[in-house]
Design a protein around this motif. Structure first.
Motif, PDB file in Angstrom:
ATOM      1  N   GLN A  80       0.836  -1.223   0.051  1.00  0.00           N
ATOM      2  CA  GLN A  80       0.153  -0.053  -0.042  1.00  0.00           C
ATOM      3  C   GLN A  80       1.047   1.042  -0.152  1.00  0.00           C
ATOM      4  OE1 GLN A  80      -2.673  -0.116   3.157  1.00  0.00           O
ATOM      5  NE2 GLN A  80      -3.940  -1.792   2.310  1.00  0.00           N
ATOM      6  N   ARG A  81       0.578   2.263  -0.710  1.00  0.00           N
ATOM      7  CA  ARG A  81       1.395   3.334  -1.107  1.00  0.00           C
ATOM      8  C   ARG A  81       0.362   4.610  -1.115  1.00  0.00           C
ATOM      9  NH1 ARG A  81       6.155   3.601   0.540  1.00  0.00           N
ATOM     10  NH2 ARG A  81       4.954   2.696   2.142  1.00  0.00           N
ATOM     11  N   LYS A  82       0.720   5.759  -0.614  1.00  0.00           N
ATOM     12  CA  LYS A  82      -0.180   6.915  -0.819  1.00  0.00           C
ATOM     13  C   LYS A  82       0.416   7.734  -1.753  1.00  0.00           C
ATOM     14  CE  LYS A  82      -1.129   7.083   4.214  1.00  0.00           C
ATOM     15  NZ  LYS A  82      -1.319   7.615   5.332  1.00  0.00           N
ATOM     16  N   PRO A  83      -0.217   8.692  -2.409  1.00  0.00           N
ATOM     17  CA  PRO A  83       0.338   9.551  -3.297  1.00  0.00           C
ATOM     18  C   PRO A  83       1.662  10.246  -2.607  1.00  0.00           C
ATOM     19  CG  PRO A  83      -2.014   9.784  -3.550  1.00  0.00           C
ATOM     20  CD  PRO A  83      -1.720   9.043  -2.288  1.00  0.00           C
ATOM     21  N   GLY A  84       2.713  10.299  -3.880  1.00  0.00           N
ATOM     22  CA  GLY A  84       3.917  10.861  -3.242  1.00  0.00           C
ATOM     23  C   GLY A  84       4.882   9.831  -2.717  1.00  0.00           C
ATOM     24  N   GLU A  85       4.546   8.542  -2.453  1.00  0.00           N
ATOM     25  CA  GLU A  85       5.170   7.805  -1.617  1.00  0.00           C
ATOM     26  C   GLU A  85       5.830   6.655  -3.008  1.00  0.00           C
ATOM     27  OE1 GLU A  85       3.547   7.091   2.666  1.00  0.00           O
ATOM     28  OE2 GLU A  85       2.796   5.687   1.038  1.00  0.00           O
ATOM     29  N   SER A  86       7.079   6.124  -2.834  1.00  0.00           N
ATOM     30  CA  SER A  86       7.672   5.445  -3.788  1.00  0.00           C
ATOM     31  C   SER A  86       8.013   3.965  -3.289  1.00  0.00           C
ATOM     32  CB  SER A  86       8.974   6.087  -4.329  1.00  0.00           C
ATOM     33  OG  SER A  86       8.697   7.410  -4.821  1.00  0.00           O
ATOM     34  N   LEU A  87       8.327   3.140  -4.472  1.00  0.00           N
ATOM     35  CA  LEU A  87       8.978   1.875  -3.835  1.00  0.00           C
ATOM     36  C   LEU A  87      10.102   1.810  -4.895  1.00  0.00           C
ATOM     37  CD1 LEU A  87       8.062  -0.623  -6.117  1.00  0.00           C
ATOM     38  CD2 LEU A  87       6.026   0.155  -5.061  1.00  0.00           C
TER      39      LEU A  87
ATOM     40  N   THR B 268       6.833   5.712  -8.347  1.00  0.00           N
ATOM     41  CA  THR B 268       6.364   6.603  -7.380  1.00  0.00           C
ATOM     42  C   THR B 268       4.611   6.711  -7.643  1.00  0.00           C
ATOM     43  OG1 THR B 268       8.361   7.958  -7.481  1.00  0.00           O
ATOM     44  CG2 THR B 268       6.116   9.145  -6.801  1.00  0.00           C
ATOM     45  N   VAL B 269       3.823   6.765  -6.643  1.00  0.00           N
ATOM     46  CA  VAL B 269       2.556   7.069  -6.730  1.00  0.00           C
ATOM     47  C   VAL B 269       2.177   8.330  -6.923  1.00  0.00           C
ATOM     48  CG1 VAL B 269       0.009   6.639  -5.701  1.00  0.00           C
ATOM     49  CG2 VAL B 269       1.782   4.844  -5.437  1.00  0.00           C
ATOM     50  N   VAL B 270       1.860   8.960  -7.942  1.00  0.00           N
ATOM     51  CA  VAL B 270       1.649  10.446  -8.447  1.00  0.00           C
ATOM     52  C   VAL B 270       0.231  10.750  -7.823  1.00  0.00           C
ATOM     53  CG1 VAL B 270       1.285  12.072 -10.265  1.00  0.00           C
ATOM     54  CG2 VAL B 270       3.086  10.266 -10.553  1.00  0.00           C
ATOM     55  N   SER B 271      -1.063   9.907  -8.300  1.00  0.00           N
ATOM     56  CA  SER B 271      -2.303  10.397  -7.748  1.00  0.00           C
ATOM     57  C   SER B 271      -3.384   9.211  -7.653  1.00  0.00           C
ATOM     58  CB  SER B 271      -2.939  11.483  -8.472  1.00  0.00           C
ATOM     59  OG  SER B 271      -3.166  10.883  -9.908  1.00  0.00           O
ATOM     60  N   VAL B 272      -4.128   9.280  -6.850  1.00  0.00           N
ATOM     61  CA  VAL B 272      -5.201   7.825  -6.980  1.00  0.00           C
ATOM     62  C   VAL B 272      -6.568   8.886  -7.229  1.00  0.00           C
ATOM     63  CG1 VAL B 272      -6.537   6.013  -5.708  1.00  0.00           C
ATOM     64  CG2 VAL B 272      -3.908   6.633  -5.130  1.00  0.00           C
ATOM     65  N   GLU B 273      -7.138   8.534  -8.327  1.00  0.00           N
ATOM     66  CA  GLU B 273      -8.273   9.116  -8.768  1.00  0.00           C
ATOM     67  C   GLU B 273      -9.623   8.507  -8.337  1.00  0.00           C
ATOM     68  OE1 GLU B 273      -7.808   9.691 -12.894  1.00  0.00           O
ATOM     69  OE2 GLU B 273      -5.853  10.656 -12.788  1.00  0.00           O
ATOM     70  N   PRO B 274     -10.685   9.334  -8.191  1.00  0.00           N
ATOM     71  CA  PRO B 274     -11.904   8.478  -7.911  1.00  0.00           C
ATOM     72  C   PRO B 274     -12.161   7.527  -8.842  1.00  0.00           C
ATOM     73  CG  PRO B 274     -12.199  10.843  -7.921  1.00  0.00           C
ATOM     74  CD  PRO B 274     -10.752  10.590  -8.455  1.00  0.00           C
ATOM     75  N   GLY B 275     -13.004   6.393  -8.334  1.00  0.00           N
ATOM     76  CA  GLY B 275     -13.049   5.134  -9.190  1.00  0.00           C
ATOM     77  C   GLY B 275     -11.767   4.126  -9.083  1.00  0.00           C
ATOM     78  N   GLY B 276     -10.712   4.652  -8.396  1.00  0.00           N
ATOM     79  CA  GLY B 276      -9.804   3.829  -8.154  1.00  0.00           C
ATOM     80  C   GLY B 276      -8.638   3.685  -9.155  1.00  0.00           C
TER      81      GLY B 276
ATOM     82  N   ILE C 141       7.520   6.472 -13.287  1.00  0.00           N
ATOM     83  CA  ILE C 141       8.562   5.089 -13.156  1.00  0.00           C
ATOM     84  C   ILE C 141       9.802   5.965 -13.574  1.00  0.00           C
ATOM     85  CG2 ILE C 141       9.084   2.771 -14.180  1.00  0.00           C
ATOM     86  CD1 ILE C 141       6.037   2.284 -14.602  1.00  0.00           C
ATOM     87  N   GLN C 142      10.697   5.750 -12.951  1.00  0.00           N
ATOM     88  CA  GLN C 142      12.033   6.093 -13.040  1.00  0.00           C
ATOM     89  C   GLN C 142      12.786   4.990 -13.160  1.00  0.00           C
ATOM     90  OE1 GLN C 142      13.573   9.068 -10.717  1.00  0.00           O
ATOM     91  NE2 GLN C 142      15.446   9.396 -11.761  1.00  0.00           N
ATOM     92  N   ALA C 143      13.660   4.781 -14.645  1.00  0.00           N
ATOM     93  CA  ALA C 143      14.223   3.596 -14.942  1.00  0.00           C
ATOM     94  C   ALA C 143      15.423   3.884 -15.960  1.00  0.00           C
ATOM     95  CB  ALA C 143      13.575   2.394 -15.306  1.00  0.00           C
ATOM     96  N   PRO C 144      16.420   2.998 -16.177  1.00  0.00           N
ATOM     97  CA  PRO C 144      17.120   3.340 -17.145  1.00  0.00           C
ATOM     98  C   PRO C 144      16.382   3.180 -18.590  1.00  0.00           C
ATOM     99  CG  PRO C 144      18.125   1.825 -15.634  1.00  0.00           C
ATOM    100  CD  PRO C 144      16.851   1.987 -15.181  1.00  0.00           C
TER     101      PRO C 144
END
Length: 65
Positions: free
Chosen positions: A5-12, A21-29, A35-38
């Motif tokens: 589970q991550r909230k907006p602004g949190e990363s893994l 990084t979770v940018v946003s969670v919109e209504p309706g899910g 994604i930052q990757a090579p």
């Protein structure tokens, strides 16, 4: 499978080179991810990967006698 589970602004982190990084969670899910990757690491939505595999299999079948 790992479920987090991550909230907006949190990363893994995945390995040393990939950060999601979770940018946003919109209504309706609907969830927006950043994604930052090579550059050399391909990133595909799973439905596109499935379509590519299906097309490749169909082309192979059509090419065999």
């Amino acid at each position: 499978m790992l479920i987090l589970q991550r909230k907006p602004g949190e990363s893994l982190l995945i390995g040393d080179d990939v950060e999601v990084t979770v940018v946003s969670v919109e209504p309706g899910g609907r969830v927006r991810l950043a994604i930052q990757a090579p550059r050399e690491l391909p990133i595909l939505r799973s439905e596109l990967k499935g379509a590519i595999d299906t097309n490749r299999e169909a082309a192979e079948e059509a090419g065999s006698p």
